[in-house]
Write a protein that holds these residues in place. Structure first.
Motif, PDB file in Angstrom:
ATOM      1  N   ASP A 195       0.664  -1.157   0.074  1.00 19.01           N
ATOM      2  CA  ASP A 195      -0.186  -0.159   0.091  1.00 19.01           C
ATOM      3  C   ASP A 195       0.896   1.274  -0.051  1.00 19.01           C
ATOM      4  O   ASP A 195       1.591   1.640   0.964  1.00 19.01           O
ATOM      5  CB  ASP A 195      -0.927  -0.156   1.121  1.00 19.01           C
ATOM      6  CG  ASP A 195      -1.807   1.413   1.262  1.00 19.01           C
ATOM      7  OD1 ASP A 195      -2.168   1.829   0.369  1.00 19.01           O
ATOM      8  OD2 ASP A 195      -2.346   1.681   2.345  1.00 19.01           O
ATOM      9  N   ARG A 196       0.953   1.858  -1.037  1.00 23.36           N
ATOM     10  CA  ARG A 196       1.650   3.148  -1.279  1.00 23.36           C
ATOM     11  C   ARG A 196       1.427   4.241  -0.219  1.00 23.36           C
ATOM     12  O   ARG A 196       2.253   4.875   0.187  1.00 23.36           O
ATOM     13  CB  ARG A 196       1.830   3.604  -2.751  1.00 23.36           C
ATOM     14  CG  ARG A 196       2.543   2.640  -3.509  1.00 23.36           C
ATOM     15  CD  ARG A 196       2.401   3.191  -4.888  1.00 23.36           C
ATOM     16  NE  ARG A 196       3.441   4.356  -5.153  1.00 23.36           N
ATOM     17  CZ  ARG A 196       3.555   4.618  -6.336  1.00 23.36           C
ATOM     18  NH1 ARG A 196       3.079   4.096  -7.466  1.00 23.36           N
ATOM     19  NH2 ARG A 196       4.382   5.726  -6.439  1.00 23.36           N
ATOM     20  N   THR A 197       0.043   4.366  -0.049  1.00 22.82           N
ATOM     21  CA  THR A 197      -0.192   5.505   0.766  1.00 22.82           C
ATOM     22  C   THR A 197       0.341   5.381   2.171  1.00 22.82           C
ATOM     23  O   THR A 197       0.579   5.956   2.863  1.00 22.82           O
ATOM     24  CB  THR A 197      -1.840   5.798   0.891  1.00 22.82           C
ATOM     25  OG1 THR A 197      -2.316   5.583  -0.487  1.00 22.82           O
ATOM     26  CG2 THR A 197      -2.242   6.607   1.574  1.00 22.82           C
ATOM     27  N   SER A 198       0.163   4.063   2.720  1.00 19.33           N
ATOM     28  CA  SER A 198       0.623   3.956   4.029  1.00 19.33           C
ATOM     29  C   SER A 198       2.199   4.015   3.995  1.00 19.33           C
ATOM     30  O   SER A 198       2.586   4.339   5.047  1.00 19.33           O
ATOM     31  CB  SER A 198       0.170   2.759   4.622  1.00 19.33           C
ATOM     32  OG  SER A 198       0.318   1.584   4.033  1.00 19.33           O
ATOM     33  N   CYS A 238      -4.513   8.173   5.255  1.00 15.03           N
ATOM     34  CA  CYS A 238      -4.171   6.966   6.311  1.00 15.03           C
ATOM     35  C   CYS A 238      -4.578   7.723   7.818  1.00 15.03           C
ATOM     36  O   CYS A 238      -4.438   6.708   8.787  1.00 15.03           O
ATOM     37  CB  CYS A 238      -2.758   6.227   6.528  1.00 15.03           C
ATOM     38  SG  CYS A 238      -2.423   5.254   5.030  1.00 15.03           S
TER      39      CYS A 238
END
Length: 102
Positions: free
Chosen positions: A31-34, A72
């Motif tokens: 997960d790139r966002t996290s 997040c």
């Protein structure tokens, strides 16, 4: 000869030595966002430990990573802290800008 996964582009910027290494890294991150959120907080901890709060490029990297991972964030207080950092970064950019209204 020692092989490196990164190529220095500037003093504070690296790029992957090959697109395949970059792709594998993205797969491992998941997960790139996290990942951006975690990186932002890791960089912020490094910045906080440096004398004088670190250099301005590190500050901008922290703000960028935290904003890229902002999905997040669920706590209102944390969102406000990041908003304050973003505002501080915007003022810093405006102050350093060579553009002035006519």
């Amino acid at each position: 000869a020692r092989m490196s996964f990164f190529i220095p582009v500037k003093a504070s910027y690296l790029r992957f030595a090959h697109d395949a290494i970059h792709s594998i890294g993205l797969e491992l991150v998941g997960d790139r966002t996290s990942a951006h959120w975690r990186m932002g907080y890791l960089l912020q901890n490094i910045m906080d430990q440096q004398e004088g709060g670190g250099d301005r490029w590190l500050f901008f990297a922290v703000v960028e990573q935290l904003n890229m991972g902002s999905d997040c964030i669920v706590e209102t207080e944390e969102r406000l802290e990041i908003a304050a950092l973003t505002l501080r970064a915007a003022y810093a950019v405006k102050k350093e800008s060579a553009f002035y209204p006519a």
